[in-house]
Design an enzyme around this catalytic site. Structure first.
Site, PDB file in Angstrom:
ATOM      1  N   ARG A 164      -2.242  -6.579  -8.009  1.00  0.00           N
ATOM      2  CA  ARG A 164      -1.201  -7.569  -7.748  1.00  0.00           C
ATOM      3  C   ARG A 164      -1.217  -8.682  -8.783  1.00  0.00           C
ATOM      4  O   ARG A 164      -0.219  -9.038  -9.344  1.00  0.00           O
ATOM      5  CB  ARG A 164      -1.386  -8.193  -6.356  1.00  0.00           C
ATOM      6  N   SER A 172      -2.924  -7.385   3.458  1.00  0.00           N
ATOM      7  CA  SER A 172      -3.108  -7.142   4.892  1.00  0.00           C
ATOM      8  C   SER A 172      -3.471  -8.444   5.594  1.00  0.00           C
ATOM      9  O   SER A 172      -2.994  -8.719   6.703  1.00  0.00           O
ATOM     10  CB  SER A 172      -4.218  -6.117   5.128  1.00  0.00           C
ATOM     11  N   HIS A 215       0.840  -1.214   0.000  1.00  0.00           N
ATOM     12  CA  HIS A 215       0.000   0.000   0.000  1.00  0.00           C
ATOM     13  C   HIS A 215       0.872   1.260   0.000  1.00  0.00           C
ATOM     14  O   HIS A 215       0.603   2.225  -0.716  1.00  0.00           O
ATOM     15  CB  HIS A 215      -0.882   0.041   1.255  1.00  0.00           C
ATOM     16  N   LYS A 225     -15.510  -6.280   5.246  1.00  0.00           N
ATOM     17  CA  LYS A 225     -14.809  -7.335   5.981  1.00  0.00           C
ATOM     18  C   LYS A 225     -14.606  -6.944   7.451  1.00  0.00           C
ATOM     19  O   LYS A 225     -14.627  -5.753   7.782  1.00  0.00           O
ATOM     20  CB  LYS A 225     -13.476  -7.646   5.314  1.00  0.00           C
TER      21      LYS A 225
HETATM   22  P1  ADP Z   1      -9.909  -3.023  -0.293  1.00  0.00           P
HETATM   23  O1  ADP Z   1     -10.637  -3.466   0.919  1.00  0.00           O
HETATM   24  O2  ADP Z   1     -10.497  -1.855  -0.991  1.00  0.00           O
HETATM   25  O3  ADP Z   1      -9.508  -4.099  -1.266  1.00  0.00           O
HETATM   26  P2  ADP Z   1      -7.187  -2.963   0.573  1.00  0.00           P
HETATM   27  O4  ADP Z   1      -6.728  -2.191   1.746  1.00  0.00           O
HETATM   28  O5  ADP Z   1      -7.137  -4.444   0.677  1.00  0.00           O
HETATM   29  O6  ADP Z   1      -8.602  -2.391   0.319  1.00  0.00           O
HETATM   30  O7  ADP Z   1      -6.396  -2.522  -0.729  1.00  0.00           O
HETATM   31  C1  ADP Z   1      -6.502  -1.214  -1.270  1.00  0.00           C
HETATM   32  C2  ADP Z   1      -5.931  -1.224  -2.673  1.00  0.00           C
HETATM   33  O8  ADP Z   1      -4.531  -1.523  -2.624  1.00  0.00           O
HETATM   34  C3  ADP Z   1      -6.555  -2.258  -3.607  1.00  0.00           C
HETATM   35  O9  ADP Z   1      -6.618  -1.699  -4.911  1.00  0.00           O
HETATM   36  C4  ADP Z   1      -5.556  -3.410  -3.585  1.00  0.00           C
HETATM   37  O10 ADP Z   1      -5.606  -4.171  -4.779  1.00  0.00           O
HETATM   38  C5  ADP Z   1      -4.255  -2.628  -3.466  1.00  0.00           C
HETATM   39  N1  ADP Z   1      -3.185  -3.441  -2.880  1.00  0.00           N
HETATM   40  C6  ADP Z   1      -3.219  -4.169  -1.741  1.00  0.00           C
HETATM   41  N2  ADP Z   1      -2.035  -4.785  -1.516  1.00  0.00           N
HETATM   42  C7  ADP Z   1      -1.225  -4.433  -2.551  1.00  0.00           C
HETATM   43  C8  ADP Z   1       0.129  -4.770  -2.923  1.00  0.00           C
HETATM   44  N3  ADP Z   1       0.870  -5.600  -2.198  1.00  0.00           N
HETATM   45  N4  ADP Z   1       0.625  -4.221  -4.071  1.00  0.00           N
HETATM   46  C9  ADP Z   1      -0.148  -3.402  -4.820  1.00  0.00           C
HETATM   47  N5  ADP Z   1      -1.417  -3.067  -4.530  1.00  0.00           N
HETATM   48  C10 ADP Z   1      -1.953  -3.567  -3.421  1.00  0.00           C
END
Ligand code: ADP
Length: 172
Positions: free
Chosen positions: A90, A128, A17, A41
């Site tokens: 990803r 996460s 992130h 979630k």
């Molecule tokens: P959400 O609940 O909206 O999916 P996340 O916090 O899981 O929120 O992720 C926010 C954004 O960051 C999403 O677009 C996700 O695909 C991206 N993301 C999460 N982890 C990574 C990573 N390791 N590399 C690139 N993008 C990521």
């Protein structure tokens, strides 16, 4: 000034992130990281904790601000005058969901563009949830999350374990 909104649950923010936020900040004049107040979630960290953890990790990046929001992402984007939504990709598995969300968001808010950043290869396996799983089992998460987040995860799971070891008749 082009304002970009990077929305997500960030429970908690990982190096993946952080990498996306920093790279977006190099392109857009201002990036607002929008922490969903109530994601679908279950979350480990409260909204305030998630905002605080990501803000601390982004200290030193002047054009990024971390704020919480509730309701539809497109409505929040409009309220802060954001013209771009930033998301991270990803793998192919992310693509399907991101595509669906991007098309739905465009239907609701035609002027808002979605820009997806490809993950950096070293963070491509990070999420996460996987980091929380490792931390909950006492595994080493260094390099996967910013240092302040690693500390917060250790504390959180230590507290949860302590609470679990107190007999129920003493807590209820
Ligand atoms: P959400 O609940 O909206 O999916 P996340 O916090 O899981 O929120 O992720 C926010 C954004 O960051 C999403 O677009 C996700 O695909 C991206 N993301 C999460 N982890 C990574 C990573 N390791 N590399 C690139 N993008 C990521």
């Amino acid at each position: 000034m082009t304002i970009a909104l990077y929305p997500g649950s960030f429970d908690p923010a990982t190096m993946g992130h952080l990498d996306i936020a920093v790279r977006a900040a190099a392109i857009f004049e201002k990036v607002v990281v929008g922490v969903y107040d109530a994601p679908a979630k279950n979350v480990l960290f409260s909204t305030d904790e998630r905002v605080e953890l990501f803000s601390r990790s982004l200290e030193g990046v002047p054009n990024v601000e971390v704020l919480s929001f509730s309701g539809l992402t497109v409505d929040y984007a409009k309220s802060i005058n954001a013209k771009v939504l930033v998301r991270g990709l990803r793998a192919i598995s992310d693509f399907e969901l991101e595509m669906q969300m991007a098309l739905l968001n465009r239907k609701m808010s035609p002027g808002l563009e979605v820009v997806c950043f490809m993950t950096s290869i070293e963070y491509s396996f990070l999420s996460s949830s996987i980091v929380k799983e490792i931390a909950s089992l006492g595994g080493c998460i260094s390099g996967m999350v910013p240092n302040n987040v690693a500390q917060a995860l250790e504390e959180k799971y230590r507290k949860l374990k302590d609470t679990a070891s107190i007999p129920r008749y003493l807590t209820s």
